[in-house]
Design a protein around this motif. Sequence first.
Motif, PDB file in Angstrom:
ATOM      1  N   TRP A  51      -5.586  -2.289   1.800  1.00  0.00           N
ATOM      2  CA  TRP A  51      -4.345  -3.263   1.112  1.00  0.00           C
ATOM      3  C   TRP A  51      -5.604  -3.706  -0.246  1.00  0.00           C
ATOM      4  O   TRP A  51      -4.844  -4.221  -0.793  1.00  0.00           O
ATOM      5  CB  TRP A  51      -4.125  -4.185   1.217  1.00  0.00           C
ATOM      6  CG  TRP A  51      -4.595  -4.692   2.477  1.00  0.00           C
ATOM      7  CD1 TRP A  51      -4.786  -6.511   1.867  1.00  0.00           C
ATOM      8  CD2 TRP A  51      -4.936  -4.363   3.900  1.00  0.00           C
ATOM      9  NE1 TRP A  51      -5.057  -6.927   3.271  1.00  0.00           N
ATOM     10  CE2 TRP A  51      -5.303  -6.361   4.496  1.00  0.00           C
ATOM     11  CE3 TRP A  51      -4.081  -3.660   4.985  1.00  0.00           C
ATOM     12  CZ2 TRP A  51      -5.369  -6.602   5.658  1.00  0.00           C
ATOM     13  CZ3 TRP A  51      -4.999  -3.988   6.307  1.00  0.00           C
ATOM     14  CH2 TRP A  51      -5.817  -5.096   6.844  1.00  0.00           C
TER      15      TRP A  51
ATOM     16  N   GLU B 286      -4.693  -4.249  -3.900  1.00  0.00           N
ATOM     17  CA  GLU B 286      -3.238  -4.868  -5.044  1.00  0.00           C
ATOM     18  C   GLU B 286      -4.301  -5.794  -5.300  1.00  0.00           C
ATOM     19  O   GLU B 286      -3.453  -6.418  -6.009  1.00  0.00           O
ATOM     20  CB  GLU B 286      -3.501  -5.444  -3.028  1.00  0.00           C
ATOM     21  CG  GLU B 286      -2.378  -4.535  -2.239  1.00  0.00           C
ATOM     22  CD  GLU B 286      -0.871  -4.136  -3.466  1.00  0.00           C
ATOM     23  OE1 GLU B 286      -0.337  -4.216  -4.147  1.00  0.00           O
ATOM     24  OE2 GLU B 286      -0.137  -2.831  -2.536  1.00  0.00           O
TER      25      GLU B 286
ATOM     26  N   ARG C 136       3.898  -4.052   7.453  1.00  0.00           N
ATOM     27  CA  ARG C 136       3.015  -5.301   6.653  1.00  0.00           C
ATOM     28  C   ARG C 136       3.512  -6.298   7.118  1.00  0.00           C
ATOM     29  O   ARG C 136       2.777  -7.381   7.340  1.00  0.00           O
ATOM     30  CB  ARG C 136       4.549  -6.805   5.691  1.00  0.00           C
ATOM     31  CG  ARG C 136       4.526  -5.314   4.357  1.00  0.00           C
ATOM     32  CD  ARG C 136       3.372  -4.804   3.967  1.00  0.00           C
ATOM     33  NE  ARG C 136       3.694  -4.930   1.922  1.00  0.00           N
ATOM     34  CZ  ARG C 136       3.941  -3.034   1.296  1.00  0.00           C
ATOM     35  NH1 ARG C 136       2.588  -2.776   2.524  1.00  0.00           N
ATOM     36  NH2 ARG C 136       4.566  -3.265   0.442  1.00  0.00           N
TER      37      ARG C 136
ATOM     38  N   GLU D  38       1.693   3.788   6.060  1.00  0.00           N
ATOM     39  CA  GLU D  38       1.289   2.669   6.105  1.00  0.00           C
ATOM     40  C   GLU D  38       0.821   2.245   7.096  1.00  0.00           C
ATOM     41  O   GLU D  38      -0.238   1.219   7.559  1.00  0.00           O
ATOM     42  CB  GLU D  38       1.916   1.639   5.035  1.00  0.00           C
ATOM     43  CG  GLU D  38       1.693  -0.047   4.611  1.00  0.00           C
ATOM     44  CD  GLU D  38       2.210  -0.907   4.228  1.00  0.00           C
ATOM     45  OE1 GLU D  38       2.504  -1.667   5.247  1.00  0.00           O
ATOM     46  OE2 GLU D  38       3.118  -0.918   3.323  1.00  0.00           O
TER      47      GLU D  38
ATOM     48  N   HIS E 165      -3.042   0.979   7.788  1.00  0.00           N
ATOM     49  CA  HIS E 165      -3.193  -1.052   8.318  1.00  0.00           C
ATOM     50  C   HIS E 165      -4.004  -0.962   9.279  1.00  0.00           C
ATOM     51  O   HIS E 165      -5.291  -1.911   9.648  1.00  0.00           O
ATOM     52  CB  HIS E 165      -2.106  -1.269   7.766  1.00  0.00           C
ATOM     53  CG  HIS E 165      -2.383  -1.629   6.363  1.00  0.00           C
ATOM     54  ND1 HIS E 165      -1.016  -2.207   6.002  1.00  0.00           N
ATOM     55  CD2 HIS E 165      -2.640  -0.763   5.515  1.00  0.00           C
ATOM     56  CE1 HIS E 165      -1.038  -2.608   4.319  1.00  0.00           C
ATOM     57  NE2 HIS E 165      -1.685  -0.911   4.179  1.00  0.00           N
TER      58      HIS E 165
ATOM     59  N   GLU F 136     -10.115 -10.617   3.618  1.00  0.00           N
ATOM     60  CA  GLU F 136      -9.299  -9.188   3.402  1.00  0.00           C
ATOM     61  C   GLU F 136      -7.878 -10.331   3.245  1.00  0.00           C
ATOM     62  O   GLU F 136      -6.571  -9.486   2.635  1.00  0.00           O
ATOM     63  CB  GLU F 136      -8.194  -8.830   5.100  1.00  0.00           C
ATOM     64  CG  GLU F 136      -9.556  -8.015   4.946  1.00  0.00           C
ATOM     65  CD  GLU F 136     -10.815  -8.705   6.242  1.00  0.00           C
ATOM     66  OE1 GLU F 136     -11.527  -7.761   5.867  1.00  0.00           O
ATOM     67  OE2 GLU F 136     -10.809  -9.438   6.503  1.00  0.00           O
TER      68      GLU F 136
ATOM     69  N   TYR G  67      -4.815  -9.475   1.120  1.00  0.00           N
ATOM     70  CA  TYR G  67      -2.738  -9.522   2.077  1.00  0.00           C
ATOM     71  C   TYR G  67      -2.156  -9.940   1.158  1.00  0.00           C
ATOM     72  O   TYR G  67      -0.691  -9.836   0.930  1.00  0.00           O
ATOM     73  CB  TYR G  67      -3.446  -9.596   3.282  1.00  0.00           C
ATOM     74  CG  TYR G  67      -1.685 -10.205   4.222  1.00  0.00           C
ATOM     75  CD1 TYR G  67      -1.559  -8.789   4.614  1.00  0.00           C
ATOM     76  CD2 TYR G  67      -1.724 -11.178   4.295  1.00  0.00           C
ATOM     77  CE1 TYR G  67       0.146  -8.364   5.518  1.00  0.00           C
ATOM     78  CE2 TYR G  67      -0.205 -11.287   5.169  1.00  0.00           C
ATOM     79  CZ  TYR G  67       0.709 -10.013   5.277  1.00  0.00           C
ATOM     80  OH  TYR G  67       1.880  -9.727   6.022  1.00  0.00           O
TER      81      TYR G  67
ATOM     82  N   MET H 169      -0.727  -8.436  -2.008  1.00  0.00           N
ATOM     83  CA  MET H 169       0.385  -7.057  -1.541  1.00  0.00           C
ATOM     84  C   MET H 169       1.791  -7.702  -1.352  1.00  0.00           C
ATOM     85  O   MET H 169       2.535  -7.224  -2.183  1.00  0.00           O
ATOM     86  CB  MET H 169      -0.384  -6.990   0.038  1.00  0.00           C
ATOM     87  CG  MET H 169       0.690  -5.673   0.493  1.00  0.00           C
ATOM     88  SD  MET H 169      -0.222  -4.715   1.776  1.00  0.00           S
ATOM     89  CE  MET H 169      -0.347  -5.879   2.699  1.00  0.00           C
TER      90      MET H 169
END
Length: 560
Positions: A249, A252, A427, A483, A487, A509, A513, A516
Amino acid sequence: MTEAYDLVVVGSGWFGLGAARAYIQSHPSQRIVVLDSSESVGGTWSEKRLYPGLKSNNMLGSYEFPDFPMKEEIYGVKELDHIPGAVLNRYLTDFAKHYGIYERLQFNSTVSLVEPTESGWTLSVTSPSGERKVKTEKLILATGLTSTPNIPSYKGAETFNNPFLHAKDFCRKADELKGIKNAVVVGGAKSAYDVAYAMVESGATVDLIIRPDSNGPVWIAPRKVTPLKHRIDTILNVRALSWFSPCPWGHEDGFGGVRKFLEKTSIGRILVRGFWSIMGNDVLQQNQYENHHELQKLKPWYSVFWIGSGLSILNYNTSFFDMIRDGKVRVHIENIDRLAPGKVVLENGDELVADAMICSTGWKKESTITFKGLDKAGLGLPLDEKEQANLSLEYDTKVLEDFPILENQPILRSKPKKYAEPLRYYRFMVPSGMLTKRNFAFAGMISSVSTAICASTQGLWITAHFDDKLDRQAKSQDEVTHEIMMHTQWGTWRYPCGYGASLPDFVFEGIPYVDMLLKDMGIRNKRKGSFIKELISPYCPQDYDGVLDEYKRKNGIATQ
C-alpha cells in the motif's frame, strides 16, 4: 434486564478510545458504551499494569492523540523525555473524560462471548456482580494484542515454590517480589529488559534467559540514530524514508514511481540495502556490543530490515548495559530444562538460584473473545483449508514478483512455527463477510510504532465505514480477496523476525497506511506546508489535528 445500545466498544486502550471518540463525536445522541475488563483506562497503560520505572518507548510529541496534546505544563514531560507509565494512564483518562468517553465506560466488564443477531450482536459480559447480556447494533472490538499472555510450561514447575509470573502481572504482584535477591527473567524482548532493569533497581541480581531457538535479543536503539542523529521514534514516520520499505500500500503516498524504482530495479534494491545497513550499523556501533563479552550476547541476530515493530528504544534513567557490564544482569542464551525448588535448571546443566521467575514471553496475538454462530466465512475469507492454502501460494508468488528483495529471507535459528492463518481483514479491520453489514470492526489488531496516529485514524475510518460514508472501497469479493491476500501474505515475507506471519506489523509502513485510510474517507493525506517538508519532515500526531472536523464538515455533521 438486557442492556441495549447503538454501539459497544470493547477495550479502552489507545484504539478503543480512538474509536469511541470518533463515533461519539459523530453521533452524540446515540446510546454508546465502552466495556473494559480492567479497573481503569489505558489497556497496556491501565493502572494495574504499571510499575516503578515503566516508560513509553516513544518520546514527548509522538505518543498522543492529534487534537489532545500532552502539554508540559500539565503532564510535566519535557522534550525528548520518555513518558512515565503513570503519566500515560493519567493522559488517557483525561482524554476519555474530555471527549465524553469516561461517562460511558463500564470497568471490570469482561466480554467472553459474541453472538450475531438479526439486528446486530449479543454479548455475554462478566463482572463482579455476575454475567449479563448486552445487545448492540454495532460492535468494535479493541481488545488489542497484549491482553492474554503466553505463559511457558516447564517441567517441575509445581515444585518451584517461589513467585512465578508473567510480565503482565509484574505490577499486580509487586508485594511478592519485595526483598528478592536473585531473579530469573525469561525473554529477549524490550519487556524482559524492562523487568530486569526494575529488579536490579530494587536490589536484585538478575539472570536473563534468551532461548537459542527464538528470534533472539531485541533491536534496541539510542534516542537518536543515523549519522544525522534523528529521533528514532519520529524518523520512522518520514515519508521519503518510508520508500525504502517495500510495501503493497506504499503507493498510497503518491510516490509510486519512486517506490517502483527502489523495488523493481537492481540499483534501487542496492540503495534499499544500503539504507538499512546504515540504520543497523549505527545502532550497533552506538550500543558497543563488542566491547564486553556479556554484551555480545545481546547483539541482535538478524538485520534490522526483517524485525518489524519490535524495534525498541533505550529509555532508562541509567545505563541498562552498565548493569550487564557490572554483573548485575547475567545473560544466558540457553533453553530451560526444568524447574526445581528455588532453582531454574538450564539444558547445559547450570543451576540458577531463583527467588522469583518472571516470564516476558509475549502475548497471544488473537482475540480472546469467543464467537458463536459464525462459520469460517464470518471472520475470515470464504474459503476452505485447501482453497486458502492454494491462494496463499499464489500470493506468495505475487508478493515476490512485486518485491523481489524479500525473496532472500534470513535463515532463522528458531524452529519453523506453525502459525494459524494470519488475521485476514479488509484494511486490517473488517472481516470480508461483514463488509456489507457495516456493524462490526476490529480496532488495534495491528502492531505499529505509530500507535497514536493509527489509533485515531482507524477509529474515524470505522465510523465512516459504519455510516457508509467512505469515498472508496472494494466493490467486489474478488477485489476484497485480492487486497486482503496481498496485504497479509506480504507480511509473512516482510517481517519473518517480527509478527508478520500472524498479524499486520508496521514500521515505516504506518504513515502510508494512514494515507490509505484518509484517502478512503476523502480527506487530504499530505498535510505538510511544503513539498520539501512533505518528504523529510517527520509526521507526528499534531499533523493530523483537525482530521475529525474535516470529516464532519465534509459529511454535513455539526462540529462542536
